[in-house]
Design an enzyme around this catalytic site. Sequence first.
Site, PDB file in Angstrom:
ATOM      1  N   ALA A  59      -3.138  43.275  86.622  1.00  0.00           N
ATOM      2  CA  ALA A  59      -2.479  44.239  86.016  1.00  0.00           C
ATOM      3  C   ALA A  59      -2.303  45.347  84.614  1.00  0.00           C
ATOM      4  O   ALA A  59      -2.067  43.827  83.292  1.00  0.00           O
ATOM      5  CB  ALA A  59      -0.917  45.368  85.704  1.00  0.00           C
ATOM      6  N   CYS A  60      -3.373  45.358  83.839  1.00  0.00           N
ATOM      7  CA  CYS A  60      -3.595  45.658  82.422  1.00  0.00           C
ATOM      8  C   CYS A  60      -2.682  47.264  82.216  1.00  0.00           C
ATOM      9  O   CYS A  60      -2.488  48.531  83.450  1.00  0.00           O
ATOM     10  CB  CYS A  60      -5.231  46.422  82.380  1.00  0.00           C
ATOM     11  SG  CYS A  60      -5.928  47.262  82.711  1.00  0.00           S
ATOM     12  N   PRO A  61      -2.485  47.585  81.759  1.00  0.00           N
ATOM     13  CA  PRO A  61      -1.794  49.125  80.525  1.00  0.00           C
ATOM     14  C   PRO A  61      -2.169  50.010  80.948  1.00  0.00           C
ATOM     15  O   PRO A  61      -1.699  51.250  81.404  1.00  0.00           O
ATOM     16  CB  PRO A  61      -1.756  49.023  79.285  1.00  0.00           C
ATOM     17  CG  PRO A  61      -2.523  47.132  78.517  1.00  0.00           C
ATOM     18  CD  PRO A  61      -3.301  46.693  79.511  1.00  0.00           C
TER      19      PRO A  61
END
Length: 483
Positions: free
Chosen positions: A8-10
């Site tokens: 998960a990335c921003p």
Amino acid sequence: MKFVAITACPTGIAHTYMAAESLEQTAKANGDEIVVETQGSAGSEPLSAEDIASADAVIFAADLAVQGRDRFAGKPIVEAPVKAAINDAAGLFERAKAAAREPVAAAPATPELTSKVGANDKTGTKIRQWLMTGVSYLIPFVAAGGLLIALSFALGGYQIVDAPKVTEHFDAGSVAGWAALMFQIGSAAFDFLVPVLAGFIAFAMADRPAIAPGFVGGAIAVTVSAGFLGGLVAGLLAGGVVLALKKIQVPKAMRGIMPVVVYPLLGSIVVGVLMYVVVGKPIAAATTGLTSWLNSLSGVSALLLGALLGLMMAFDMGGPVNKAAYAFAVGGLTTGATASLQIMAAVMAAGMVPPLALALASTVRKKLFTEAERENGRAAWLLGASFITEGAIPFAAADPFRVIPSIMLGSAVTGSLSMAFGATLRAPHGGIFVVPLIGNPLLFLVALIAGTLVAAGSVIALKQARFRAAERSAVVSGQPVNA
């Protein structure tokens, strides 16, 4: 061994899926098994209970709080930033295998909604993650609203802004009627930008109870004409107020109503008073000043701004610096000022350069790149054309000291030329596919091509110098050269 992982990335767009692919390829090369859950903007298919139960260890490659973390209670867990999975997946697997050999102490399940950063993170990291979380939730509204508005201008011209409300008059048989409808839908989506930004910055700081105060503060920022700067301040204020309220000890009987009634109520009151009475007007004045300054840019100052934005777009290829430049450009779209539209065009063109340049370099000088890089280069054509700067990451990870300066130079050239040519863009995304919606599209393409050629040429030159140095060393030592 068998593993499960979550990435998960921003923004939930590129890094999330690139990390998942890197983990899957490394596991295959190692002879291991892995099932990855991508918690990205497109949603995710949750890991099955059977996969989790049979896993020897769990890998969290995430810059956000992992959703559903309690599912992994009792399992060895390895945590790392999402870029670690892209750049050093093998190292993550080594850590996971070491963790699998250690006994796991029982621990209470972690609630699904927690702060978006770890308690031990540095203050600068926390602030960055809070802001990036707000931007990540903002992007779908920006994309939908911006593309609809751009489409309405393409269909009905710029005068469509003066069309009557479609609730009062809508001609389904005319192009102008549909253009007006597209414009008003897009404008409605844009009306949410500042409240969404503020609401989810607050959410990142203090979880669900802070959403309402954040949205209220963001809406007030719009009312007092404080714009995006006001939204940033409102989000930080709302999160800070709710965090402070959470520290107050209350009787056990009241704890159940605090998150759903008391924190949102008191937080909204405090943030509303501060935004209306204290900070709203000064921020509105600063926003007006910034808009006036942008409109006054011309000549050398505009070129320097374009170069700076280009450098930022290429520096970390989708990271915080890249997203700061993108958020700056998107914020200007709401003003409608010509200079702001030129900034959006410069930012998108500069962001397209890194993957396109590396795709070109790996095509024309194949021997300077590995087989894996040449394969990435074929994919980078589409990524670059689609304005997905992250397509350059595999190249930069393999050779940062030659790739990163080269693409920064190319993006700076493109940003400056785009500003000099006066190219404008109302759509916040889309890459080559929204060229018909760009003002001065041919000059925009000239700027893009020029920067791509500069970056590709720089990469080739630097890699060629290294290759020749390796050849000379090989001649001296009598060893064959590995191209």
